[in-house]
Design a protein around this motif. Structure first.
Motif, PDB file in Angstrom:
ATOM      1  N   THR A   1     -19.784   2.295 -14.607  1.00  0.00           N
ATOM      2  CA  THR A   1     -20.934   2.356 -13.669  1.00  0.00           C
ATOM      3  C   THR A   1     -21.317   0.865 -13.945  1.00  0.00           C
TER       4      THR A   1
ATOM      5  N   THR B   1     -25.131  -1.607 -12.265  1.00  0.00           N
ATOM      6  CA  THR B   1     -26.426  -1.507 -11.578  1.00  0.00           C
ATOM      7  C   THR B   1     -26.881  -2.866 -10.861  1.00  0.00           C
TER       8      THR B   1
ATOM      9  N   SER C   1     -28.555   0.214  -7.698  1.00  0.00           N
ATOM     10  CA  SER C   1     -29.389   0.953  -8.419  1.00  0.00           C
ATOM     11  C   SER C   1     -29.702   0.313  -9.585  1.00  0.00           C
TER      12      SER C   1
ATOM     13  N   GLU D   1     -32.266   4.386 -12.935  1.00  0.00           N
ATOM     14  CA  GLU D   1     -31.831   5.419 -11.954  1.00  0.00           C
ATOM     15  C   GLU D   1     -30.563   6.050 -12.324  1.00  0.00           C
ATOM     16  N   ASN D   2     -29.497   5.309 -12.788  1.00  0.00           N
ATOM     17  CA  ASN D   2     -28.384   5.464 -13.258  1.00  0.00           C
ATOM     18  C   ASN D   2     -28.463   6.725 -14.482  1.00  0.00           C
TER      19      ASN D   2
ATOM     20  N   ALA E   1     -29.785   9.782 -13.058  1.00  0.00           N
ATOM     21  CA  ALA E   1     -28.614  10.578 -12.265  1.00  0.00           C
ATOM     22  C   ALA E   1     -27.531  11.108 -13.275  1.00  0.00           C
TER      23      ALA E   1
ATOM     24  N   CYS F   1     -26.392   4.971  -7.784  1.00  0.00           N
ATOM     25  CA  CYS F   1     -26.804   6.045  -8.787  1.00  0.00           C
ATOM     26  C   CYS F   1     -26.264   7.317  -8.311  1.00  0.00           C
TER      27      CYS F   1
END
Length: 240
Positions: free
Chosen positions: A9, A11, A19, A23-24, A27, A199
């Motif tokens: 992932t 950001t 995001s 926020e990640n 989520a 996210c």
């Protein structure tokens, strides 16, 4: 079964994500994940974080209720010798390291050159995951790459974003199917990764899971379903 981890992932720190880390994390919690990996791009990617960003990981909490955060990176393969855009002083601080090829950092070469780049990167002692080896722009000998992954104890990533018809990577579905065929035959573990840059896609593996079912891929070779498999992804050379 339900995936319990997403280790690929990004950001806003990667320069082209949308995001925040907060926020990640939220989520991931909403989706019921128990492990989330932060894998920002290495500094060679346009807009990527400065190397000091990774040196400062120590300030980030790693537990958020039931969710554990793992701090890694997606290092860029820079040449056909498999050199990365970060040195061992940074790599040894990472919980895990994904090595990937991006057109912004390494021009696509011949099949032999691209294959050698992937193989040499996997031989790096800090690398535990080969990121999205499914792009026809980087033609590779997938049997040779999967065999090397088995030898070097590196997980092959099955990248959900590569299955998006809008992906810049080409022929993702066909290439992922070939990867899965070799991983199944050689019993090489795979890691589903969302490669989320926003996210809303964290922990969302729908396309990957559908394709896994279509080719009847063994669930026991999919690392995402059991937290005990995290140990296979952790940097064996990480400094304490």
């Amino acid at each position: 079964m339900k995936p319990v981890m997403d280790m690929h992932t990004h950001t806003i720190a990667s320069g082209h994500g949308y995001s925040t880390l907060k926020e990640n994390i939220e989520a991931a919690q909403k989706r019921g994940l128990l492990a989330l990996g932060l894998s920002e791009h290495g500094p060679a990617i346009p807009g990527g974080p400065h190397i000091f960003f990774f040196s400062n990981y120590r300030c980030i909490p790693k537990r958020f209720g039931d969710l554990h955060l793992y701090l890694g990176m997606e290092a860029n393969i820079m040449d056909y010798e498999g050199n990365l855009d970060v040195d061992s002083q940074i790599l040894r601080k990472m919980d895990y390291v994904i090595a990937s090829m991006h057109t912004q950092c390494c021009n696509p070469g011949t099949l032999e050159e691209n294959t050698m780049a992937s193989i040499c990167a996997m031989k790096n002692p800090y690398v535990t995951i080969l990121g999205h080896p499914d792009d026809s722009r980087y033609a590779i000998d997938r049997e040779m790459v999967v065999r090397t992954a088995k030898q070097e104890h590196v997980a092959i990533e099955i990248n959900n974003s590569s299955l998006n018809p809008k992906s810049a990577r080409t022929n993702g579905r066909e290439n992922v199917m070939e990867l899965l065929t070799w991983c199944k035959k050689l019993e090489v573990p795979v890691l589903m990764g969302t490669d989320s840059h926003v996210c809303y896609t964290v922990g969302e593996f729908a396309e990957t899971i559908d394709l896994m079912q279509e080719v009847d891929f063994p669930s026991d070779l999919i690392l995402n379903y059991d937290l005990r498999n995290l140990q296979q992804l952790m940097n064996p050379c990480r400094e304490a």
